[in-house]
Every structure is written in structure tokens, then in C-alpha cells.
Design an enzyme around this catalytic site. Sequence first.
Site, short mmCIF file in Angstrom:
data_model
loop_
_atom_site.label_atom_id
_atom_site.label_comp_id
_atom_site.label_asym_id
_atom_site.label_seq_id
_atom_site.Cartn_x
_atom_site.Cartn_y
_atom_site.Cartn_z
N TRP A 111 20.53 -38.51 29.39
CA TRP A 111 19.38 -39.42 29.29
C TRP A 111 19.44 -40.60 30.27
O TRP A 111 20.47 -41.25 30.41
CB TRP A 111 19.32 -40.00 27.87
CG TRP A 111 18.33 -41.12 27.76
CD1 TRP A 111 18.56 -42.45 27.97
CD2 TRP A 111 16.95 -41.00 27.46
NE1 TRP A 111 17.41 -43.17 27.81
CE2 TRP A 111 16.40 -42.29 27.48
CE3 TRP A 111 16.11 -39.92 27.14
CZ2 TRP A 111 15.05 -42.55 27.22
CZ3 TRP A 111 14.77 -40.17 26.89
CH2 TRP A 111 14.26 -41.48 26.92
N ASP A 118 15.45 -47.21 32.22
CA ASP A 118 15.18 -48.22 33.27
C ASP A 118 16.18 -48.23 34.44
O ASP A 118 17.39 -48.13 34.23
CB ASP A 118 15.26 -49.64 32.69
CG ASP A 118 14.53 -49.81 31.39
OD1 ASP A 118 13.88 -48.87 30.92
OD2 ASP A 118 14.63 -50.91 30.83
N GLN A 132 19.84 -47.38 32.93
CA GLN A 132 20.08 -47.20 31.50
C GLN A 132 20.47 -45.75 31.28
O GLN A 132 19.69 -44.84 31.62
CB GLN A 132 18.83 -47.57 30.71
CG GLN A 132 18.53 -49.05 30.68
CD GLN A 132 19.52 -49.78 29.80
OE1 GLN A 132 19.37 -49.84 28.58
NE2 GLN A 132 20.55 -50.36 30.40
N TRP A 189 17.67 -40.95 24.08
CA TRP A 189 18.17 -42.33 24.11
C TRP A 189 19.24 -42.54 23.04
O TRP A 189 19.12 -42.02 21.93
CB TRP A 189 17.00 -43.29 23.88
CG TRP A 189 17.32 -44.73 24.15
CD1 TRP A 189 17.15 -45.39 25.32
CD2 TRP A 189 17.87 -45.68 23.22
NE1 TRP A 189 17.55 -46.69 25.19
CE2 TRP A 189 18.00 -46.90 23.91
CE3 TRP A 189 18.27 -45.62 21.89
CZ2 TRP A 189 18.51 -48.05 23.32
CZ3 TRP A 189 18.78 -46.77 21.30
CH2 TRP A 189 18.89 -47.97 22.01
N SER A 231 19.22 -53.44 29.81
CA SER A 231 18.79 -53.65 31.19
C SER A 231 19.18 -55.01 31.75
O SER A 231 19.35 -55.98 31.03
CB SER A 231 17.28 -53.46 31.30
OG SER A 231 17.01 -52.08 31.22
N GLU A 269 8.98 -56.91 28.43
CA GLU A 269 10.30 -56.42 28.83
C GLU A 269 10.44 -56.50 30.35
O GLU A 269 9.45 -56.54 31.08
CB GLU A 269 10.48 -54.96 28.40
CG GLU A 269 10.39 -54.74 26.89
CD GLU A 269 10.64 -53.29 26.44
OE1 GLU A 269 11.29 -53.11 25.41
OE2 GLU A 269 10.20 -52.36 27.12
C1 FRU Z 1 12.72 -51.00 28.58
C2 FRU Z 1 13.84 -51.29 27.59
C3 FRU Z 1 14.46 -52.63 27.85
C4 FRU Z 1 15.83 -52.48 27.27
C5 FRU Z 1 16.15 -51.03 27.59
C6 FRU Z 1 16.98 -50.35 26.54
O1 FRU Z 1 12.45 -49.67 28.76
O2 FRU Z 1 13.33 -51.20 26.28
O3 FRU Z 1 13.74 -53.72 27.32
O4 FRU Z 1 16.76 -53.36 27.84
O5 FRU Z 1 14.91 -50.37 27.71
O6 FRU Z 1 17.39 -49.09 26.97
#
Ligand code: FRU
Length: 515
Positions: A34, A37, A53, A61, A94, A219
Site C-alpha cells: 500500500w 501521499d 505513506q 492502508w 505525512s 490535510e
Molecule cells: C492524506 C492523509 C494525511 C495523513 C495520511 C495518513 O491522504 O490522510 O492527512 O497524514 O494521509 O496516511
Amino acid sequence: MLLQGCPSGTPPETVDAAAEPHRPVFHFTPEKMWMNDPNGMVYFEGEYHLFYQYYPDSTVWGPMHWGHAVSADLLHWQHLPVALYPDSLGLIFSGSAVVDWNNTSGFGENGRPPLVAIFTQHSMEGEKAGRVDFQNQSIAYSNDKGRHWTKYSGNPVIPNPGIRDFRDPKVIWHEASKQWVMVFAAQNHVQIWGSPDLKNWKHLSDFGREWGSHGGVWECPDLFPLTVEGSAEQKWVLLLSINPGAPNGGSGTQYFTGQFDGRQFTLDERFAAGVRNEQAVWLDYGRDNYAGVTWSDIPEDDGRRIFLGWMSNWDYARDVPTVLWRSAMTLPRVLRLRDTPAGPRLYAAPVAETELLRAKTAAIKPLASGNEADLSAITGNAVVCKEIAVDFEWNADTPGAAFGLELFNGKGERLTFGYDPAARQLFIDRRQSGKVAFSPKFPSRDTAPYQPAENRLRLHAFIDRASIELFVDDGACVMTDIFFPTEDFTGLRLFSGSAGVVSGNVRELKMPSGN
Ligand code: FRU
């Protein structure tokens, strides 16, 4: 043959290539598992770093790490081991990375500047216990070109004051005020903090409670200066991702332009007039460009502001029908700022390096209105990676049928995109594009309001098996969408609707041999 996705998150041990029909050729994807970001994008000593990420144990996720890759040319990416692992303070959400040229942090060794990463740590325990202060900002440093990272013993550097969504720090060096400036998202606004050394931070200001779209949580902000094209004037741009609330549903990125004085971001007056009352200006009107930010420390003699986004949408990212991995990044794009009658606006274009992908070019012949042309054989083979540019022109008094292009395969599946002059809308229609049933939110006809100054328009599209990035008129409007045909789209049809095709070309794209 394995053609299903893996909702369970555990991919099979071995997968033959045919089971990966949607793997793009020139877009970044993780080797497996997976990804969401892009994080920590920084240029240092000849390498573009891309962290992201990453959950190394599943294709859905989960506990977030920072995956890592480097590139010398933004096309060829070398996968590197995971850079940051979760620890007792939490998962690694992130964030960004900078070169600390003057070693303000004291983390440097042997007179060489360290790389410093700034990120959110998300405490699962805190969240489960029902606390609100489970997201905090932390830092880590590397003295070996990002290969190994040491977390700072004084983490977190910005403890949570009691705000549930408190994340995604982007740090820049602000030369005029000679300090580091951090911008991060705090639920319905961004907070701006300053620091002399990346360790000690002071809250400077907030922005956004009463501006832009608030259809979802804020975000992944980014704050950077750009010179207005054709002038010496500098303005500041604030990118802001929001989920949900995007114009075509789910995740999207809006932006603001204005001034930043080292303390506060204030909106450009003309820009402000357009973003009152929940109105927003969007970086990309497609469904699949989210959480994008720009590279730090691009050398001055290059001078580009290079952007990269996550080519998916939280509406269905966990369900897309790929097997070994999930999701790709957009093409790296250069952002420019132009003064327009509506105020300062961002224009986007793929980085010039993308031209190295061009393998074979074929011209499209002019076509009168109301016609179709099958261009499937135009580049001489069945390539699924294409760059297509077409100029259309139409009569002002009779805006009529839509015009554009269609990708298709032998199964009757298709992806259609173009412009509808009567509705004054660009569109990408993926409702019949193959596998669409994996999420009720996936099949869509996405639109963008657009009115060219003259009655002519250029569609410029990049196709990479499972994605389209459509840049219209020099990047004045952009749409990015992903799709999953059951068989690759090898067919290409042009339809001129109420417009005439003036000229155009189709290019076959191939990865150039390289590092
Ligand atoms: C955006 C987000 C960020 C967070 C990350 C978690 O897609 O939700 O705000 O840091 O993904 O994976």
C-alpha cells in the site's frame, strides 16, 4: 489468472506479470503493498528523494511508515528500504524534508548539511483511548543522503494542544525572516509556525477558517513563493488538500494565492473575491490527484516548482483492482503562476524530462466538424502509453456537440474525454471503462468548468495504461483520472463534434534506457 484485487490486503506470494495488467510504465508505483501521499520530497546532491505513506505488510492502508525512492531524472526511480518506522510516539504520517544547509539543527556531521524530515506521529493508543491529542509533529535527520534516519530525542517538537486533526507539516526556509516556517493542517484551518533550528517552534498565525472549501477535513498543505509570469512580482501559493469535498467527489486539492510576510498568509485581493462563500479554486478537477505537495531545495539555477500528487481518492483507494500494490503517483508537474482576469492562477505542465519518453510521433490530419477518425494504428502498434495533443476550433455562434477522444478495447470498454462547448465543461467519462464495480463511488463522468478565451482549445493528454492526465490549454485546467480496463486500451478514436480539428499528434511513450 489472478485479476481480482486483494481486499484482504494480503497479496499472493507469487504473481505473474499478466496478473498486474494495470501497472503503469512511467508513473511511480511501490514495488508492492500500500502507498498513499507523497512525503519528504527534497532534492539533494543529484537525487530527487520521494518518500511516501507506506504500509509494508498489506495492500490496504495500515500502520504508516515512510517508503523511499530516489531518482536522478524524475523518470527512473530506484526503490530503497523503508526510511521511517513507527515507534512509541506513533505511526509516521505525512510530512516534508529539507536540507539544513547551515546546520541550524546541529544534526550535521563533518561540515556536511543534514537532511531533516518533519512529520506527524499518530498514536493509535491515544486514538483508541478516545483522546483528541494523538497527532504530534516530530523530526528525524540523516547524514547519509537519506539512507538512514535518526529520530530526534526531543520529539515531539510540536505537541498537540487538543485538536483532533493536527497533521502533515510542510517546512520551508523563509529567507526574508531568516527562519524555518512550518505549515500544517489543523482540522478546518492551517497553522503557521516558525523556528530558528527545526527543533524549537513558535506558533505564528492561522489561516483559512473562513476561506475556501470546508466540505471535509483539511490535510497536506504546502506554502511556497512563485514569480508571476512575465513580471518580477512574487506571490505566495498555499496548497490545501481536503477530503471529502472535491468538485467531483471525495478527495481533492484546492489552493489560495496571496502574500506571506514571515508570520501570516493573507489572500490576494482579487483571489479573495472568488473564494468567499465556500467557493474554492482547484488544482486539478479529476478524481485522482490528492495530497500533492512540491519538492524542497530544487537548485536555484533550475528554479522550478515541481509538484507530485497521489493518483487516487479516499473514496475507493482501498478497493482499486490491482494485485501486488495499490496506487501510483501523478507525473511530476511544474507549477507556474499567471495573472488572469479572475486573479492569479496556477498553471501545470508535466516536467520537461517527460519528453524523453517520446518514442514515435505521428501527425493527426485536420478533421471537419461532425466527423470521427480511428487513430488506433497511427503510431504503428498497439501502445498503451501515449501522449496525445489535439487543437480544436469552433464557431462562436453555434456551440454544439462535445468533441474529444476515446480510448477503447475489443471488449467494448472505453474512456472518453474532451470538451462540451454548450455546457462549457471539460469532461472525462470512465463509466464504461472496464472494472468499475469495485466501488459504487468509482464509475463517474467528471467535469470541470472551463471557458477558453477564444473558441479554440488544446487537449493534451498523457495515458499510462490505467491513468489519464489531461492538461488543457497550457495547463490552465487539469484533470487526472484512473481507470481499469479488463484488457488494455489499444484503440484510439477522435471525434470532432461541433469543432474542427486543426492539428495534432499522437506519441508513443516508452521508458528511455537509463539509470
Ligand atoms: C492524506 C492523509 C494525511 C495523513 C495520511 C495518513 O491522504 O490522510 O492527512 O497524514 O494521509 O496516511
